[in-house]
Design a protein around this motif. Sequence first.
Motif, PDB file in Angstrom:
ATOM      1  N   TYR A 130       0.865  -1.146   0.010  1.00  0.00           N
ATOM      2  CA  TYR A 130       0.073   0.028   0.059  1.00  0.00           C
ATOM      3  C   TYR A 130       0.977   1.224   0.043  1.00  0.00           C
ATOM      4  O   TYR A 130       0.347   2.419   0.112  1.00  0.00           O
ATOM      5  N   ALA A 131       2.235   1.205   0.201  1.00  0.00           N
ATOM      6  CA  ALA A 131       3.068   2.380   0.416  1.00  0.00           C
ATOM      7  C   ALA A 131       2.820   3.350  -0.715  1.00  0.00           C
ATOM      8  O   ALA A 131       3.220   4.484  -0.330  1.00  0.00           O
ATOM      9  N   ASP A 132       2.528   2.838  -2.186  1.00  0.00           N
ATOM     10  CA  ASP A 132       2.166   3.963  -3.119  1.00  0.00           C
ATOM     11  C   ASP A 132       0.944   4.606  -3.297  1.00  0.00           C
ATOM     12  O   ASP A 132       0.973   5.315  -4.145  1.00  0.00           O
ATOM     13  N   ARG A 133       0.114   3.944  -2.386  1.00  0.00           N
ATOM     14  CA  ARG A 133      -1.353   4.437  -2.710  1.00  0.00           C
ATOM     15  C   ARG A 133      -1.363   6.057  -2.522  1.00  0.00           C
ATOM     16  O   ARG A 133      -2.410   6.844  -2.913  1.00  0.00           O
ATOM     17  N   PHE A 134      -0.353   6.503  -1.508  1.00  0.00           N
ATOM     18  CA  PHE A 134      -0.731   7.939  -1.200  1.00  0.00           C
ATOM     19  C   PHE A 134       0.647   8.652  -1.709  1.00  0.00           C
ATOM     20  O   PHE A 134       0.896   9.755  -1.012  1.00  0.00           O
ATOM     21  N   LYS A 135       1.063   8.165  -2.505  1.00  0.00           N
ATOM     22  CA  LYS A 135       2.348   8.782  -2.832  1.00  0.00           C
ATOM     23  C   LYS A 135       2.286  10.193  -3.524  1.00  0.00           C
ATOM     24  O   LYS A 135       1.205  10.379  -4.365  1.00  0.00           O
ATOM     25  N   GLY A 136       2.934  11.138  -3.107  1.00  0.00           N
ATOM     26  CA  GLY A 136       2.968  12.518  -3.461  1.00  0.00           C
ATOM     27  C   GLY A 136       2.004  13.338  -2.888  1.00  0.00           C
ATOM     28  O   GLY A 136       1.626  14.591  -3.055  1.00  0.00           O
ATOM     29  N   ARG A 137       1.224  12.596  -1.720  1.00  0.00           N
ATOM     30  CA  ARG A 137       0.097  13.478  -0.985  1.00  0.00           C
ATOM     31  C   ARG A 137       0.764  14.026   0.342  1.00  0.00           C
ATOM     32  O   ARG A 137       1.594  13.314   0.897  1.00  0.00           O
ATOM     33  N   ASN A 138       0.249  14.891   0.813  1.00  0.00           N
ATOM     34  CA  ASN A 138       0.719  15.490   2.106  1.00  0.00           C
ATOM     35  C   ASN A 138       0.136  14.606   3.166  1.00  0.00           C
ATOM     36  O   ASN A 138      -1.107  14.277   3.277  1.00  0.00           O
ATOM     37  N   SER A 139       1.258  14.151   4.099  1.00  0.00           N
ATOM     38  CA  SER A 139       0.458  13.450   5.389  1.00  0.00           C
ATOM     39  C   SER A 139      -0.499  14.043   6.046  1.00  0.00           C
ATOM     40  O   SER A 139      -1.243  13.381   6.901  1.00  0.00           O
ATOM     41  N   THR A 140      -0.921  15.380   6.270  1.00  0.00           N
ATOM     42  CA  THR A 140      -1.865  15.904   6.832  1.00  0.00           C
ATOM     43  C   THR A 140      -3.129  16.252   6.182  1.00  0.00           C
ATOM     44  O   THR A 140      -3.989  16.766   6.645  1.00  0.00           O
ATOM     45  N   GLU A 141      -3.050  15.777   4.966  1.00  0.00           N
ATOM     46  CA  GLU A 141      -4.464  16.131   3.953  1.00  0.00           C
ATOM     47  C   GLU A 141      -5.425  15.191   4.694  1.00  0.00           C
ATOM     48  O   GLU A 141      -5.280  13.935   4.785  1.00  0.00           O
ATOM     49  N   VAL A 142      -6.773  15.772   4.917  1.00  0.00           N
ATOM     50  CA  VAL A 142      -7.779  15.151   5.279  1.00  0.00           C
ATOM     51  C   VAL A 142      -8.367  14.224   4.292  1.00  0.00           C
ATOM     52  O   VAL A 142      -8.826  14.850   3.116  1.00  0.00           O
ATOM     53  N   LEU A 143      -8.547  13.008   4.613  1.00  0.00           N
ATOM     54  CA  LEU A 143      -9.207  12.126   3.548  1.00  0.00           C
ATOM     55  C   LEU A 143     -10.687  11.908   4.054  1.00  0.00           C
ATOM     56  O   LEU A 143     -11.573  11.946   2.888  1.00  0.00           O
ATOM     57  N   VAL A 144     -11.281  12.048   5.324  1.00  0.00           N
ATOM     58  CA  VAL A 144     -12.481  11.674   5.613  1.00  0.00           C
ATOM     59  C   VAL A 144     -12.719  12.315   6.898  1.00  0.00           C
ATOM     60  O   VAL A 144     -11.640  12.566   7.555  1.00  0.00           O
ATOM     61  N   GLN A 145     -13.720  12.447   7.171  1.00  0.00           N
ATOM     62  CA  GLN A 145     -14.194  13.030   8.503  1.00  0.00           C
ATOM     63  C   GLN A 145     -15.011  12.097   9.139  1.00  0.00           C
ATOM     64  O   GLN A 145     -16.009  11.511   8.749  1.00  0.00           O
ATOM     65  N   LYS A 146     -14.883  11.982  10.294  1.00  0.00           N
ATOM     66  CA  LYS A 146     -15.900  11.291  11.332  1.00  0.00           C
ATOM     67  C   LYS A 146     -16.889  12.247  11.952  1.00  0.00           C
ATOM     68  O   LYS A 146     -16.316  13.007  12.825  1.00  0.00           O
ATOM     69  N   ILE A 147     -18.079  12.026  11.771  1.00  0.00           N
ATOM     70  CA  ILE A 147     -19.153  13.110  12.457  1.00  0.00           C
ATOM     71  C   ILE A 147     -20.067  12.076  13.226  1.00  0.00           C
ATOM     72  O   ILE A 147     -20.738  11.035  12.868  1.00  0.00           O
TER      73      ILE A 147
END
Length: 186
Positions: A130-147
């Motif tokens: 899975y290492a390449d799944r988020f390649k080039g994305r900022n580690s602080t980028e929000v993918l989803v929210q829990k509400i």
Amino acid sequence: MKRELVLSFALLLLLSACSSSKNEYEKAIADYVQTDRHGTWTDCKFQALSIEQIANITVADSLKLLQTEFEKSRDEQIASQQRTLDYFNSLLKDNQSAKYAKQTVDEQLSQNIATAQARIDSLRNLPAVYADRFKGRNSTEVLVQKIKCNYSYILPGSDREQERVEVFIMTPDGKKVLMKEKLEHL
């Protein structure tokens, strides 16, 4: 006077932004709750009683979760292969201590032991896929929210109001519910 006016205006903007996101959450949750799996919308007189943002799931959070799941799965597979290896070793030991040990059985068991050991070694050195799944994305980028939402509804044909508390997984902008989580206890 100007300072108070500016502060009042800033507070008004902040409050309207908060209520705007709450309204987006409420609309998305209401649509999700009142739509069945076939896409049919039914008016259940949905009313959000409280909405609380629990967490933002970031790229870093996702990578940590994927790593944990990967390690758990890998460790289970290694344990399974280790049990197989132990079984073959005990068979080999029994065969060698038998009065009439069979050379062909020893050879087959030795081959099985080598294969099981090779699988264990391979699993221990297995890279995460899975290492390449988020390649080039900022580690602080929000993918989803829990509400977390406490809401009431009335089913059609009933006049009894019911309440529920559920956690919804939503898009980063809060405009769409992706799924809901089951709550173990409230």
